[in-house]
Design an enzyme around this catalytic site. Structure first.
Site, PDB file in Angstrom:
ATOM      1  N   SER A 139     -32.627  55.201 -22.415  1.00 33.15           N
ATOM      2  CA  SER A 139     -33.441  55.501 -23.687  1.00 33.15           C
ATOM      3  C   SER A 139     -34.805  55.002 -23.465  1.00 33.15           C
ATOM      4  O   SER A 139     -35.137  53.957 -22.857  1.00 33.15           O
ATOM      5  CB  SER A 139     -32.768  54.758 -25.129  1.00 33.15           C
ATOM      6  OG  SER A 139     -33.038  53.545 -25.011  1.00 33.15           O
ATOM      7  N   LYS A 140     -35.568  55.780 -24.197  1.00 32.54           N
ATOM      8  CA  LYS A 140     -36.982  55.507 -24.168  1.00 32.54           C
ATOM      9  C   LYS A 140     -37.646  54.167 -24.847  1.00 32.54           C
ATOM     10  O   LYS A 140     -38.699  53.704 -24.675  1.00 32.54           O
ATOM     11  CB  LYS A 140     -37.801  56.812 -24.660  1.00 32.54           C
ATOM     12  CG  LYS A 140     -37.414  57.189 -25.778  1.00 32.54           C
ATOM     13  CD  LYS A 140     -38.450  58.620 -26.011  1.00 32.54           C
ATOM     14  CE  LYS A 140     -37.784  59.377 -27.109  1.00 32.54           C
ATOM     15  NZ  LYS A 140     -38.298  60.826 -27.022  1.00 32.54           N
ATOM     16  N   ARG A 141     -36.583  53.787 -25.717  1.00 31.08           N
ATOM     17  CA  ARG A 141     -36.959  52.601 -26.437  1.00 31.08           C
ATOM     18  C   ARG A 141     -36.775  51.169 -25.604  1.00 31.08           C
ATOM     19  O   ARG A 141     -37.282  50.401 -25.768  1.00 31.08           O
ATOM     20  CB  ARG A 141     -35.906  52.142 -27.423  1.00 31.08           C
ATOM     21  CG  ARG A 141     -36.603  53.140 -28.901  1.00 31.08           C
ATOM     22  CD  ARG A 141     -35.507  53.002 -30.049  1.00 31.08           C
ATOM     23  NE  ARG A 141     -35.929  54.326 -30.738  1.00 31.08           N
ATOM     24  CZ  ARG A 141     -36.787  54.587 -31.389  1.00 31.08           C
ATOM     25  NH1 ARG A 141     -37.688  53.676 -31.633  1.00 31.08           N
ATOM     26  NH2 ARG A 141     -36.908  55.602 -32.063  1.00 31.08           N
TER      27      ARG A 141
END
Ligand code: GLU
Length: 484
Positions: A254-256
């Protein structure tokens, strides 16, 4: 004789070019090349609200950068076109009608209000969400009358309610889903556009795709697809669902937790061949502890038996190590070419130079005034005080910067004109003065307080590196303990 291998990737152009797309493309590509088959690129842009031409262009550009060349696609054409689903609407409508005629699909006239109430009741009773089949009971002739009268409707798949749908996954063996738990999927929306399921199956069939190699997250769609193939009377392709890329904590990438845009990897100075090797390593094993292999070597050795299902962890440190191996193999002249293509091109210089032209007295001042354009992650230790506005805490500043990184994510044009209103609106939303926010962003992007105009700087740093610096700066702020 078996049919010639034809595989495809089918990205939806709804955001930045995702590293997962390159990962799936790589396995499709290697298999196609190993088998002397064709690798097709199809754009699945049936979601009219989220698909954009900018995103499509970015996906094509990024996949070209990684070096996976498709044999057929919207830009290069081919015998099975068009390769953009928005240009195939009539084909889907015609096929949906075929299903209605066969009794495998039916018109549903339920209003959004009824469906919402149904979902709420199912939630309250802790039942799985799904359509209750009300319109499935309407006689065909009655439904035809309503349609002729112009009543708004969708077309749904009439899923068998008994038994199981079983299909063979080339990597997992038989996979079985209980039919009673599968929804009567919408196939054609009320605007006449297909959903993913219908368009995907119709296209894979018409484009003569022999193997559907896609990410594991689609596995629960496959029984619906298998039912569609059956309803049409078509032979389904083989299915192979690749394991998802994972963050270090094993959650889906995920981009987090990791940069997911291919543009980030390009801008941060990774070589495409190292990235491909790394993505290959995520699912493919040469045997032994060999980790470095080029694309031609992977193609040569490609075999589904060497593909493993363990959740591959995306480890940036390892990617950097591998990248180093590839960099060291370049000749100096090749390295110069790579550096030029990265940040030292005439085009990149033409963007940077005007920003510092007025600020330098001697040429040697150019580098110290532009170093942040050439850097990856920055060190904020010495800049903490300037970063945190007087009236705000480190935690507030961290929150503002990471939320801003998210707010900027949907932007597909990264120019001062596009950026400024979004950043100003964000500062209003969090009730900060623009000058407080601008300074925090400036420091996050450059690790200094005096820098060229903010939005021009953001443009040159680029979307992915800018967002990464905002996030990394927020991380640094969270760990920051001011000296009393
Ligand atoms: N459009 C889907 C995606 O965005 C395609 C999935 C598939 O390969 O069937 O990944």
């Amino acid at each position: 004789m078996s049919k010639p291998v034809r595989v495809r990737i089918a990205p939806s152009p709804t955001g930045d070019p995702h590293v997962g797309t390159a990962y799936i493309a790589l396995f499709n590509y290697a298999f196609a090349k190993k088998s002397g088959g064709k690798f097709v690129l199809r754009i699945e842009d049936t979601d009219r609200t989220r698909s954009t031409p900018e995103s499509e262009a970015a996906i094509l550009r990024a996949l070209s950068w990684v070096g996976l060349k498709w044999d057929e696609g919207p830009d290069v054409g081919g015998p099975y076109g068009p390769y953009r689903q928005s240009e195939r609407a009539a084909i889907y409508a015609e096929h949906a009608k075929m299903l209605v005629d066969k009794g495998a699909a039916y018109a549903c006239f339920c209003t959004e209000g009824r469906l919402e109430a149904l979902r709420a009741a199912q939630r309250a009773e802790k039942k799985p969400p799904g359509y209750d089949g009300l319109c499935r009971k309407i006689e065909k002739a009655e439904a035809a009358k309503k349609i002729a009268a112009g009543e708004k409707h969708v077309l749904r798949l009439a899923m068998p309610k008994e038994g199981d749908t079983v299909f063979k996954d080339g990597l997992r063996g038989d996979v079985s889903f209980q039919n009673a738990l599968i929804d009567d999927q919408v196939l054609l929306k009320s605007d006449g556009f297909p959903t993913y399921h219908l368009a995907n199956v119709v296209d894979d069939h018409l484009m003569e795709i022999t193997h559907v190699v896609r990410a594991e997250e689609w596995i629960s769609s496959t029984p619906k697809h298998v039912q569609l193939y059956r309803a049409f009377g078509w032979e389904p392709p083989e299915f192979l669902h690749m394991p998802l890329l994972r963050n270090a904590d094993k959650s889906k990438i995920s981009k987090r937790k990791n940069p997911v845009s291919l543009d980030y990897y390009r801008d941060a100075g990774y070589l495409p061949e190292a990235l491909l090797n790394f993505l290959g390593l995520m699912g493919f094993s040469f045997g032994g502890d060999r980790e470095k292999f080029t694309l031609p070597e992977m193609i040569e050795a490609f075999d589904w038996a060497k593909v493993s299902l363990g959740g591959p962890v995306f480890d940036l440190e390892k990617l950097s190590w591998l990248n180093g191996l590839y960099i060291r193999e370049l000749t100096p002249a090749q390295l110069i070419d790579r550096l030029r293509a990265w940040r030292f091109s005439d085009q990149a210089m033409a963007q940077m130079v005007p920003l510092v032209h007025e600020r330098i007295r001697r040429l040697d001042e150019f580098i110290p005034n532009t170093d942040f354009f050439f850097a990856g992650d920055l060190d904020y230790k010495h800049a903490m005080k300037d970063l945190i506005p007087k009236e705000r805490s480190a935690a507030d500043t961290a929150k503002a910067l990471s939320e801003l990184a998210d707010a900027l994510d949907p932007l597909q044009t990264w120019t001062p004109v596009a950026l400024e209103p979004v950043v100003r609106a964000f500062s209003e939303q969090i009730k900060w003065q623009t000058k407080e926010l601008f300074m925090a962003i400036r420091v996050a992007l450059t690790a200094r307080t005096a820098a060229p105009p903010l939005f021009d700087t953001m443009q040159v740093v680029g979307k992915e590196l800018s967002r990464r610096r905002l996030r990394m700066c927020a991380v640094a702020l969270k760990a920051y303990r001011p000296q009393p």
